[in-house]
Design a protein around this motif. Structure first.
Motif, PDB file in Angstrom:
ATOM      1  N   ALA A   1       0.840  -1.207   0.000  1.00  0.00           N
ATOM      2  CA  ALA A   1       0.000   0.000   0.000  1.00  0.00           C
ATOM      3  C   ALA A   1       0.870   1.250   0.000  1.00  0.00           C
ATOM      4  O   ALA A   1       0.574   2.218  -0.709  1.00  0.00           O
ATOM      5  CB  ALA A   1      -0.935  -0.012   1.197  1.00  0.00           C
ATOM      6  N   ARG A   2       1.958   1.229   0.791  1.00  0.00           N
ATOM      7  CA  ARG A   2       2.880   2.368   0.808  1.00  0.00           C
ATOM      8  C   ARG A   2       3.445   2.644  -0.581  1.00  0.00           C
ATOM      9  O   ARG A   2       3.529   3.784  -1.019  1.00  0.00           O
ATOM     10  CB  ARG A   2       4.031   2.090   1.781  1.00  0.00           C
ATOM     11  N   ARG A   3       3.859   1.573  -1.272  1.00  0.00           N
ATOM     12  CA  ARG A   3       4.424   1.732  -2.626  1.00  0.00           C
ATOM     13  C   ARG A   3       3.370   2.297  -3.585  1.00  0.00           C
ATOM     14  O   ARG A   3       3.683   3.177  -4.393  1.00  0.00           O
ATOM     15  CB  ARG A   3       4.943   0.396  -3.145  1.00  0.00           C
ATOM     16  N   LEU A   4       2.163   1.783  -3.528  1.00  0.00           N
ATOM     17  CA  LEU A   4       1.103   2.265  -4.419  1.00  0.00           C
ATOM     18  C   LEU A   4       0.777   3.736  -4.160  1.00  0.00           C
ATOM     19  O   LEU A   4       0.618   4.514  -5.100  1.00  0.00           O
ATOM     20  CB  LEU A   4      -0.164   1.417  -4.257  1.00  0.00           C
ATOM     21  N   ILE A   5       0.697   4.099  -2.890  1.00  0.00           N
ATOM     22  CA  ILE A   5       0.406   5.495  -2.542  1.00  0.00           C
ATOM     23  C   ILE A   5       1.545   6.402  -3.000  1.00  0.00           C
ATOM     24  O   ILE A   5       1.319   7.471  -3.556  1.00  0.00           O
ATOM     25  CB  ILE A   5       0.167   5.635  -1.024  1.00  0.00           C
ATOM     26  N   ALA A   6       2.780   5.963  -2.793  1.00  0.00           N
ATOM     27  CA  ALA A   6       3.937   6.767  -3.212  1.00  0.00           C
ATOM     28  C   ALA A   6       3.978   6.915  -4.728  1.00  0.00           C
ATOM     29  O   ALA A   6       4.246   8.000  -5.247  1.00  0.00           O
ATOM     30  CB  ALA A   6       5.228   6.143  -2.707  1.00  0.00           C
ATOM     31  N   ALA A   7       3.693   5.841  -5.449  1.00  0.00           N
ATOM     32  CA  ALA A   7       3.694   5.900  -6.913  1.00  0.00           C
ATOM     33  C   ALA A   7       2.577   6.804  -7.408  1.00  0.00           C
ATOM     34  O   ALA A   7       2.764   7.573  -8.354  1.00  0.00           O
ATOM     35  CB  ALA A   7       3.537   4.501  -7.495  1.00  0.00           C
ATOM     36  N   ASP A   8       1.445   6.743  -6.760  1.00  0.00           N
ATOM     37  CA  ASP A   8       0.310   7.573  -7.149  1.00  0.00           C
ATOM     38  C   ASP A   8       0.603   9.047  -6.893  1.00  0.00           C
ATOM     39  O   ASP A   8       0.188   9.908  -7.647  1.00  0.00           O
ATOM     40  CB  ASP A   8      -0.940   7.136  -6.388  1.00  0.00           C
ATOM     41  N   ALA A   9       1.341   9.341  -5.839  1.00  0.00           N
ATOM     42  CA  ALA A   9       1.669  10.729  -5.503  1.00  0.00           C
ATOM     43  C   ALA A   9       2.491  11.379  -6.598  1.00  0.00           C
ATOM     44  O   ALA A   9       2.326  12.561  -6.884  1.00  0.00           O
ATOM     45  CB  ALA A   9       2.413  10.786  -4.180  1.00  0.00           C
ATOM     46  N   SER A  10       3.355  10.618  -7.214  1.00  0.00           N
ATOM     47  CA  SER A  10       4.197  11.191  -8.259  1.00  0.00           C
ATOM     48  C   SER A  10       3.396  11.512  -9.513  1.00  0.00           C
ATOM     49  O   SER A  10       3.804  12.334 -10.313  1.00  0.00           O
ATOM     50  CB  SER A  10       5.347  10.245  -8.590  1.00  0.00           C
ATOM     51  N   ALA A  11       2.230  10.899  -9.669  1.00  0.00           N
ATOM     52  CA  ALA A  11       1.407  11.140 -10.860  1.00  0.00           C
ATOM     53  C   ALA A  11       0.286  12.135 -10.603  1.00  0.00           C
ATOM     54  O   ALA A  11      -0.418  12.519 -11.522  1.00  0.00           O
ATOM     55  CB  ALA A  11       0.797   9.818 -11.335  1.00  0.00           C
TER      56      ALA A  11
END
Length: 110
Positions: free
Chosen positions: A69-79
Motif C-alpha cells: 500500500a505504501r508503494r502504491l500510494i507513493a507511486a500515485d503521488a508522483s502522478a
C-alpha cells in the motif's frame, strides 16, 4: 485558507478509529502533514481525507499489505496533479461511493 479537520472529525467522517488513523499517519509520509495547535489537538489537511479513504480501501477492503500500500500510494503521488476544492470534493464523493459499493459487495449475504 486551507481547511483542516480535527482527528476526531476525520474519525467520524471516515468511520475509522483514531488509533488506526494515528498509526497510518506514522506509516504513510503523505499523511504526516498533521499539525498540532494550542488546544493540543491533531489536525489533518482536507486533502488527507481522500488519502485516508484510499489507504483504507487498499489495506482493509482489498487486503494489501502495508508495504504494498505504501508503494502504491507513493507511486500515485508522483502522478497526481493539484485540483481545486470543488474537484477535490467531487473526487472524495466519488471515492466514498466506490468504497460503499466495495463494502456492500463484501458483506455476507443473509
Amino acid at each position: 485558507m486551507q481547511t483542516e479537520y480535527e482527528l476526531a472529525a476525520v474519525s467520524r467522517i471516515t468511520g475509522l478509529p483514531r488509533p488506526k488513523l494515528l498509526f497510518w499517519a506514522r506509516e504513510f509520509p503523505r499523511l504526516e502533514a498533521l499539525t498540532r495547535r494550542a488546544d493540543d489537538e491533531l489536525y489533518f489537511a482536507a486533502e488527507a481525507l481522500e488519502l485516508v479513504l484510499r489507504i483504507d480501501l487498499l489495506l482493509d477492503k482489498m487486503g494489501y499489505k502495508l508495504s504494498a500500500a505504501r508503494r502504491l500510494i507513493a507511486a500515485d503521488a508522483s502522478a497526481e496533479v493539484d485540483v481545486s476544492g470543488g474537484e477535490r470534493r467531487e473526487r472524495l464523493h466519488r471515492l466514498r461511493g466506490e468504497l460503499l459499493q466495495v463494502h456492500q459487495t463484501l458483506l455476507p449475504e443473509d
